[in-house]
Design a protein around this motif. Structure first.
Motif, PDB file in Angstrom:
ATOM      1  N   ASP A  80       0.910  -1.257  -0.107  1.00  0.00           N
ATOM      2  CA  ASP A  80      -0.005  -0.100   0.191  1.00  0.00           C
ATOM      3  C   ASP A  80       0.938   1.227   0.026  1.00  0.00           C
ATOM      4  O   ASP A  80       1.949   1.451   0.685  1.00  0.00           O
ATOM      5  CB  ASP A  80      -0.849  -0.140   1.361  1.00  0.00           C
ATOM      6  N   PRO A 107      -3.504  10.321   6.128  1.00  0.00           N
ATOM      7  CA  PRO A 107      -2.752   9.383   5.260  1.00  0.00           C
ATOM      8  C   PRO A 107      -1.409   9.294   5.796  1.00  0.00           C
ATOM      9  O   PRO A 107      -0.862  10.502   5.748  1.00  0.00           O
ATOM     10  CB  PRO A 107      -3.263   9.423   3.874  1.00  0.00           C
ATOM     11  N   ARG A 108      -0.997   8.096   5.983  1.00  0.00           N
ATOM     12  CA  ARG A 108       0.619   7.910   6.272  1.00  0.00           C
ATOM     13  C   ARG A 108       1.366   7.266   5.134  1.00  0.00           C
ATOM     14  O   ARG A 108       0.697   6.387   4.522  1.00  0.00           O
ATOM     15  CB  ARG A 108       0.714   7.215   7.421  1.00  0.00           C
ATOM     16  N   ILE A 109       2.579   7.439   4.844  1.00  0.00           N
ATOM     17  CA  ILE A 109       3.189   6.693   3.800  1.00  0.00           C
ATOM     18  C   ILE A 109       3.304   5.130   4.123  1.00  0.00           C
ATOM     19  O   ILE A 109       3.860   4.900   5.439  1.00  0.00           O
ATOM     20  CB  ILE A 109       4.720   7.301   3.634  1.00  0.00           C
ATOM     21  N   GLN A 146      -0.282   4.114   0.711  1.00  0.00           N
ATOM     22  CA  GLN A 146      -0.556   4.859   1.986  1.00  0.00           C
ATOM     23  C   GLN A 146      -1.474   4.107   2.814  1.00  0.00           C
ATOM     24  O   GLN A 146      -2.161   3.242   2.453  1.00  0.00           O
ATOM     25  CB  GLN A 146      -1.407   6.212   1.820  1.00  0.00           C
ATOM     26  N   TYR A 147      -1.592   4.492   4.082  1.00  0.00           N
ATOM     27  CA  TYR A 147      -2.545   3.643   4.966  1.00  0.00           C
ATOM     28  C   TYR A 147      -3.251   4.627   5.838  1.00  0.00           C
ATOM     29  O   TYR A 147      -2.856   5.791   6.080  1.00  0.00           O
ATOM     30  CB  TYR A 147      -2.144   2.686   5.876  1.00  0.00           C
ATOM     31  N   MET A 206       5.374   3.232  -1.068  1.00  0.00           N
ATOM     32  CA  MET A 206       6.243   4.105  -1.330  1.00  0.00           C
ATOM     33  C   MET A 206       7.761   3.855  -1.133  1.00  0.00           C
ATOM     34  O   MET A 206       8.412   4.333  -1.950  1.00  0.00           O
ATOM     35  CB  MET A 206       5.831   5.321  -0.329  1.00  0.00           C
ATOM     36  N   GLN A 258      -9.109   1.283   0.690  1.00  0.00           N
ATOM     37  CA  GLN A 258      -8.313   1.597  -0.250  1.00  0.00           C
ATOM     38  C   GLN A 258      -8.274   0.553  -1.359  1.00  0.00           C
ATOM     39  O   GLN A 258      -8.096  -0.630  -0.879  1.00  0.00           O
ATOM     40  CB  GLN A 258      -7.003   2.246  -0.062  1.00  0.00           C
TER      41      GLN A 258
END
Length: 108
Positions: free
Chosen positions: A38, A52-54, A40-41, A58, A108
């Motif tokens: 993913d 949203p966090r990386i 982002q989460y 990524m 997502q």
């Protein structure tokens, strides 16, 4: 650690100080297995940084981009976890002619 990964994947024999592959036509000796791709989460709204966090995807994108710029070819990854085809193919091989659904940890 990024340098070590790049050096190992670019090597012909999995050693840090040996000969390097010169193109994608040279087989990749080191197998790279990843999961959690993913980008982002989501963070729960109760969290003070509720945005949203990386994610690990990524990191993989950045690593592969740098590797390709340095070497002229990309890293070959084997990816596990949703939504990669391997998981769906396994389920279909065990339960042919049935509908299957994958349920994840976010929308997502």
């Amino acid at each position: 650690w990024k340098q070590v990964i790049c050096d190992l994947v670019a090597s012909k024999d999995g050693s840090l100080f040996g000969n390097r592959r010169t193109s994608a036509a040279d087989p990749q000796f080191v197998e790279v297995i990843t999961c959690c791709s993913d980008m982002q989460y989501a963070v729960p709204p109760s969290n003070p940084i509720a945005r949203p966090r990386i994610g690990n995807g990524m990191l993989l994108l950045a690593l592969n981009t740098v590797f390709e710029k340095l070497n002229g070819y990309k890293i070959n990854f084997t990816q596990y976890g949703k939504p990669h085809p391997l998981q769906y193919e396994f389920i279909e091989s065990r339960y042919p002619h049935k509908k299957s659904y994958m349920i994840g940890d976010n929308l997502q």
